[in-house]
Design an enzyme around this catalytic site. Structure first.
Site, PDB file in Angstrom:
ATOM      1  N   SER B  10       3.009   9.488   4.359  1.00  0.00           N
ATOM      2  CA  SER B  10       4.443   9.296   4.578  1.00  0.00           C
ATOM      3  C   SER B  10       4.918  10.217   5.686  1.00  0.00           C
ATOM      4  O   SER B  10       4.328  11.271   5.934  1.00  0.00           O
ATOM      5  CB  SER B  10       5.225   9.614   3.296  1.00  0.00           C
ATOM      6  OG  SER B  10       6.605   9.635   3.568  1.00  0.00           O
ATOM      7  N   HIS B  11       6.005   9.837   6.338  1.00  0.00           N
ATOM      8  CA  HIS B  11       6.630  10.713   7.324  1.00  0.00           C
ATOM      9  C   HIS B  11       7.192  11.973   6.666  1.00  0.00           C
ATOM     10  O   HIS B  11       7.418  12.974   7.329  1.00  0.00           O
ATOM     11  CB  HIS B  11       7.762   9.976   8.043  1.00  0.00           C
ATOM     12  CG  HIS B  11       7.289   9.104   9.169  1.00  0.00           C
ATOM     13  ND1 HIS B  11       6.435   8.050   8.983  1.00  0.00           N
ATOM     14  CD2 HIS B  11       7.539   9.152  10.504  1.00  0.00           C
ATOM     15  CE1 HIS B  11       6.187   7.476  10.147  1.00  0.00           C
ATOM     16  NE2 HIS B  11       6.836   8.125  11.093  1.00  0.00           N
ATOM     17  N   SER B  12       7.435  11.860   5.370  1.00  0.00           N
ATOM     18  CA  SER B  12       8.023  12.986   4.656  1.00  0.00           C
ATOM     19  C   SER B  12       7.009  13.595   3.698  1.00  0.00           C
ATOM     20  O   SER B  12       6.403  12.885   2.886  1.00  0.00           O
ATOM     21  CB  SER B  12       9.254  12.507   3.880  1.00  0.00           C
ATOM     22  OG  SER B  12       9.481  13.343   2.763  1.00  0.00           O
TER      23      SER B  12
END
Lengths: 204, 130
Positions: B10-12
């Site tokens: 995930s980007h996060s």
């Protein structure tokens, strides 16, 4: 004319200088149709790449370009890390074991970089991406069979300008659809700087 | 390992870690690695994904799930760099629901291809009956 380890280092240095100077401009382009971090990403990635290679001695172009690739992959977020990382990784494979490369070898390296970019980004010409600069420039060099770097950089600039008229089909900008028309693609702009830096090194 | 393992990209960092916790509740016997964020910032990182793949790689297979855009570029690059990992698949599925189904299927000992199919089928799932 051959380009060796010192020239390749100068190319990365020159790119870094241009990205530092133009980071605000690239970021503004990206704010218009992307997520607004392209300039900062390129500036940070290439500063890290310069820091990495300036302290090392390199016996061959492959190792040097691979270090640049791995630094970009490790440090640059967004799509530009894996894309520029792939481009330098492909070049490093063509120029592995060579202290210097002749014009044909460098053109072959740029050709492999283009192939790698297209495979990684699954992009074609006309989709408002860096491919709109890379493909015509590489094809021009392949047709001429010589490293006409100044003409290549001029062509890159023209092709970058032409991305304004295109509708984005890839990446974050594709969500904007027709609203992406009228803006220069940030990846085509950073690619243009890469070829301008290359021309500066070839000409000196 | 007797189960297909999962890598969550995930980007996060928080999304990847939070999802891992959620999945560990339903499938405590499945190897799950989170590869979220880029050096503490929003983004994805191929080296981090490569490490995650290597940390849970199983002969039975590993499924990589991702969230948006450049996560796929970095997942593909990570797979190339990991080299020789024949039994890794990147699933074309929504991250949360896809990973949930994948964890359930993997927990039941299903083979790699079935786990991938199950999580890709989630794209057709209706969440609110009309």
């Amino acid at each position: 004319m051959n380009l060796g380890v010192e020239q390749a280092k100068a190319w990365i240095d020159q790119m870094n200088e241009l990205f530092q100077q133009q980071k605000q401009y690239l970021t503004e382009l990206d704010q218009a149709i992307g997520d607004g971090d392209h300039g900062w990403n390129m500036a940070r990635g290439f500063q890290e790449a310069v820091d990495k290679i300036s302290s090392n001695r390199y016996e061959d172009l492959g190792t040097l370009l691979k270090d640049v690739a791995m630094t970009l992959i490790a440090k640059v977020g967004g799509a530009s890390g894996p894309l520029y990382g792939t481009a330098f990784l492909k070049m490093s494979q063509v120029l592995a074991g060579k202290q210097e490369g002749n014009e044909q070898e460098w053109i072959a390296a740029l050709g492999e970089a283009l192939a790698g970019l297209k495979a990684r980004g699954k992009a074609q010409v006309g989709e408002k991406t860096m491919i709109d600069v890379w493909e015509p420039v590489v094809m021009f060099l392949q047709e001429k069979g010589q490293l006409l770097a100044r003409e290549a950089a001029q062509l890159a600039q023209q092709k970058m300008e032409e991305t304004k008229t295109l509708e984005a089909k890839k990446g974050r900008a594709a969500y904007l659809g027709k609203r992406s028309i009228g803006h220069i693609d940030p990846g085509s702009a950073s690619s243009c700087l890469l070829f301008i830096a290359f021309a500066k090194v070839v000409e000196s | 390992m007797n189960h297909v393992s999962l890598v969550l990209v995930s980007h996060s960092e928080e999304i990847a870690e939070g999802l891992k916790k959620l999945l560990e509740q339903v499938a405590p016997n499945v190897g799950i690695a989170a590869a979220g964020g880029n050096n503490g910032e929003i983004g994805t990182n191929a080296l981090r994904i490569q490490e995650a793949i290597e940390s849970v790689y199983s002969e039975k297979g590993t499924v990589v799930l991702f969230d948006l855009g450049s996560a796929l570029l970095n997942a593909e690059l990570a797979l190339e760099m990991a080299g020789g990992k024949e039994r890794v698949r990147i699933a074309d599925a929504p991250l949360v629901e896809g990973a949930y189904i994948a964890a359930v299927e993997a927990g039941l000992g299903k083979p790699l291809e079935e786990v991938v199919q199950a999580c890709e089928a989630v794209k057709q799932m209706v969440k609110i009956e009309k």
